[in-house]
Design a protein around this motif. Structure first.
Motif, PDB file in Angstrom:
ATOM      1  N   MET A 191       4.448   9.144  -2.820  1.00 12.20           N
ATOM      2  CA  MET A 191       5.045   9.227  -4.146  1.00 12.20           C
ATOM      3  C   MET A 191       6.488   9.684  -3.965  1.00 12.20           C
ATOM      4  SD  MET A 191       3.548  10.990  -7.521  1.00 12.20           S
ATOM      5  CE  MET A 191       2.228   9.984  -8.105  1.00 12.20           C
ATOM      6  N   ALA A 192       7.416   8.897  -4.481  1.00  6.46           N
ATOM      7  CA  ALA A 192       8.851   9.158  -4.315  1.00  6.46           C
ATOM      8  C   ALA A 192       9.178   9.451  -2.843  1.00  6.46           C
ATOM      9  CB  ALA A 192       9.288  10.305  -5.224  1.00  6.46           C
ATOM     10  N   GLY A 193       8.564   8.676  -1.965  1.00  4.50           N
ATOM     11  CA  GLY A 193       8.857   8.809  -0.539  1.00  4.50           C
ATOM     12  C   GLY A 193       8.101   9.928   0.156  1.00  4.50           C
ATOM     13  N   VAL A 194       7.358  10.732  -0.591  1.00  9.76           N
ATOM     14  CA  VAL A 194       6.618  11.858   0.004  1.00  9.76           C
ATOM     15  C   VAL A 194       5.170  11.412   0.255  1.00  9.76           C
ATOM     16  CG1 VAL A 194       5.816  14.239  -0.352  1.00  9.76           C
ATOM     17  CG2 VAL A 194       8.044  13.490  -1.272  1.00  9.76           C
ATOM     18  N   PRO A 195       4.667  11.539   1.496  1.00  8.42           N
ATOM     19  CA  PRO A 195       3.293  11.104   1.766  1.00  8.42           C
ATOM     20  C   PRO A 195       2.291  11.881   0.912  1.00  8.42           C
ATOM     21  CG  PRO A 195       4.468  11.565   3.799  1.00  8.42           C
ATOM     22  CD  PRO A 195       5.340  12.042   2.679  1.00  8.42           C
ATOM     23  N   THR A 196       1.340  11.143   0.307  1.00  9.31           N
ATOM     24  CA  THR A 196       0.290  11.789  -0.485  1.00  9.31           C
ATOM     25  C   THR A 196      -1.085  11.352   0.020  1.00  9.31           C
ATOM     26  OG1 THR A 196       0.432   9.991  -2.086  1.00  9.31           O
ATOM     27  CG2 THR A 196       1.650  11.996  -2.623  1.00  9.31           C
ATOM     28  N   ALA A 197      -1.116  10.676   1.174  1.00 13.84           N
ATOM     29  CA  ALA A 197      -2.367  10.202   1.769  1.00 13.84           C
ATOM     30  C   ALA A 197      -2.128  10.038   3.258  1.00 13.84           C
ATOM     31  CB  ALA A 197      -2.740   8.857   1.144  1.00 13.84           C
ATOM     32  N   VAL A 251      -4.140   5.023   5.985  1.00 13.59           N
ATOM     33  CA  VAL A 251      -5.349   4.776   5.190  1.00 13.59           C
ATOM     34  C   VAL A 251      -5.273   3.402   4.497  1.00 13.59           C
ATOM     35  CG1 VAL A 251      -4.530   5.857   3.030  1.00 13.59           C
ATOM     36  CG2 VAL A 251      -6.970   5.849   3.558  1.00 13.59           C
ATOM     37  N   ALA A 252      -6.444   2.730   4.480  1.00 14.34           N
ATOM     38  CA  ALA A 252      -6.480   1.432   3.795  1.00 14.34           C
ATOM     39  C   ALA A 252      -6.273   1.651   2.301  1.00 14.34           C
ATOM     40  CB  ALA A 252      -7.828   0.762   4.041  1.00 14.34           C
ATOM     41  N   GLY A 291       0.802  -1.224   0.000  1.00 16.34           N
ATOM     42  CA  GLY A 291       0.000   0.000   0.000  1.00 16.34           C
ATOM     43  C   GLY A 291       0.833   1.272   0.000  1.00 16.34           C
ATOM     44  N   GLN A 292       2.059   1.175   0.491  1.00 17.12           N
ATOM     45  CA  GLN A 292       2.918   2.376   0.527  1.00 17.12           C
ATOM     46  C   GLN A 292       3.143   2.954  -0.880  1.00 17.12           C
ATOM     47  OE1 GLN A 292       2.464   3.248   3.539  1.00 17.12           O
ATOM     48  NE2 GLN A 292       4.545   4.009   3.818  1.00 17.12           N
ATOM     49  N   GLU A 293       3.030   2.088  -1.896  1.00 15.98           N
ATOM     50  CA  GLU A 293       3.218   2.582  -3.278  1.00 15.98           C
ATOM     51  C   GLU A 293       2.139   3.598  -3.640  1.00 15.98           C
ATOM     52  OE1 GLU A 293       3.317  -0.917  -5.754  1.00 15.98           O
ATOM     53  OE2 GLU A 293       5.360  -1.434  -5.141  1.00 15.98           O
ATOM     54  N   ILE A 294       0.995   3.541  -2.921  1.00 11.72           N
ATOM     55  CA  ILE A 294      -0.088   4.475  -3.228  1.00 11.72           C
ATOM     56  C   ILE A 294      -0.162   5.604  -2.198  1.00 11.72           C
ATOM     57  CG2 ILE A 294      -2.618   4.644  -3.447  1.00 11.72           C
ATOM     58  CD1 ILE A 294      -2.638   2.008  -4.830  1.00 11.72           C
TER      59      ILE A 294
END
Ligand code: MRU
Length: 348
Positions: free
Chosen positions: A298-304, A308-309, A292-295
């Protein structure tokens, strides 16, 4: 390099397996020597090497990497252990299992040989798999090339280019050949969330080859179709089952449904190593689910939000009925695909 300044994804030089680290593209060209079978497993798992044919080629060589022949108790058992292990790296692309099976099958030629001789026989088999892929890609390019007309706009998804194979590509092979012969062609590259193979790899390799390419986000395709800006969809595949179902990068099904809605041809480039006649339909194929970390990032920067599931399937299945044609190295197969596949590839 493959003639147009695209580095090779897999190479074997002086008994060393070299992989281009595709996770570093397009920023850096890093070639990483593989010194153990565990490292090869991780390189496949982490998508340093990716794309169905390239995974198979890397795994075939990977079986032989870092083997201390002076310390192997039972060569055949060691090879079987290694093929079993490498086959767990990723579940969906049939090329991985196909290449590893070929390596195992080759053991039957080694019964009377010393371990060193057996290793050399298996290396020849890996080189053969590699060389065959070069020829298959060229053949797909030649057979698919007449589909590419002057001024066409072609939409592709993920990366089925040179980086995904030995060289040249599957879906991109007809485009490369058409372009080299002077046909003006323009490609829309889907970004391909979450790991951006379209943005990072396809748009980069097409740019390197001097082919006009426009990058779009995955959710822009319907808009382009609705404006008549796409003449053909051309994608690769990780497995085609006996009934013609196509397993490919997540998001391919969206494109197939849209293409069908707007009456746009939807072609799939498919090397014979990607045809799986042993499986009746695509519903039986294991779809890889990734971290899930792939979503969430992005490039190690949290986008969610951190916790979150997430649902992260790496592939989807396009039913055979949505496919205009399969561009294989043995010809362009037309619907009904089940019958065309049986005629071309037998029962597997
Ligand atoms: O997860 P990836 O990058 O290995 O997925 C690759 C694809 O989906 C390609 O379209 C497929 O392997 C065909 S490559 C010639």
């Amino acid at each position: 390099m493959v003639g147009h300044e695209i580095p090779l994804s897999v190479s074997w030089e002086e008994d060393r397996l070299l992989l281009l680290d595709q996770t570093r593209l397009p920023g850096e060209i890093v070639i990483e020597e593989q010194v153990s079978v565990e490292q090869v497993w991780r390189s496949i798992k982490e998508l340093k090497v990716r794309g169905a044919p390239a995974i198979g080629i890397a795994a075939a060589y990977g079986v032989l990497v870092g083997m201390d022949l002076s310390n192997v108790a039972d060569f055949s058992a060691e090879i079987r252990t290694r093929t079993d292990y490498l086959s767990t790296a990723r579940p969906t692309a049939v090329n991985l299992f196909w290449a590893l099976q070929r390596m195992r099958d080759k053991l039957s030629d080694c019964r009377e040989l010393t371990d060193r001789e057996s290793w050399a026989v298996l290396l020849e088999e890996a080189k053969k798999i590699h060389q065959e892929d070069r020829e298959i890609c060229r053949r797909i390019g030649e057979l698919g090339r007449p589909l590419i007309k002057e001024n066409m706009n072609i939409l592709t998804h993920c990366n089925a280019g040179s980086l995904a194979v030995s060289e040249l590509g599957t879906a991109l092979a007809p485009i490369y050949l058409a372009s080299r012969e002077g046909t003006g062609v323009h490609v829309y590259a889907d970004e391909t969330r979450p790991l951006l193979q379209g943005a990072r790899l396809t748009s980069w390799e097409l740019q390197q080859a001097g082919i006009p390419v426009t990058l779009i986000c995955d959710n822009m395709a319907a808009h382009l179709f609705s404006r008549g800006r796409v003449d053909m969809v051309l994608v690769g595949t990780d497995r085609v089952t006996a009934n013609g179902d196509v397993i490919n990068k997540i998001g391919t099904l969206n494109l197939a449904i849209l293409a069908n809605h707007y009456s746009i041809p939807f072609y799939v480039a498919c090397p014979s190593s990607t045809v799986d006649m042993k499986i009746a339909s695509g519903t039986e194929v294991t779809i890889e689910e990734r971290d899930g970390q792939e979503i969430r990032q992005m490039a190690g920067v949290p986008t969610a939000p951190e916790e979150v599931a997430v649902f992260n399937p790496a592939f989807d299945m396009t039913p055979a009925g949505l496919v205009t044609g399969l561009i294989t190295d043995r010809g362009i197969l037309r619907p009904p695909l089940q019958a065309s596949l049986a005629e071309t590839f037998g029962s597997g």
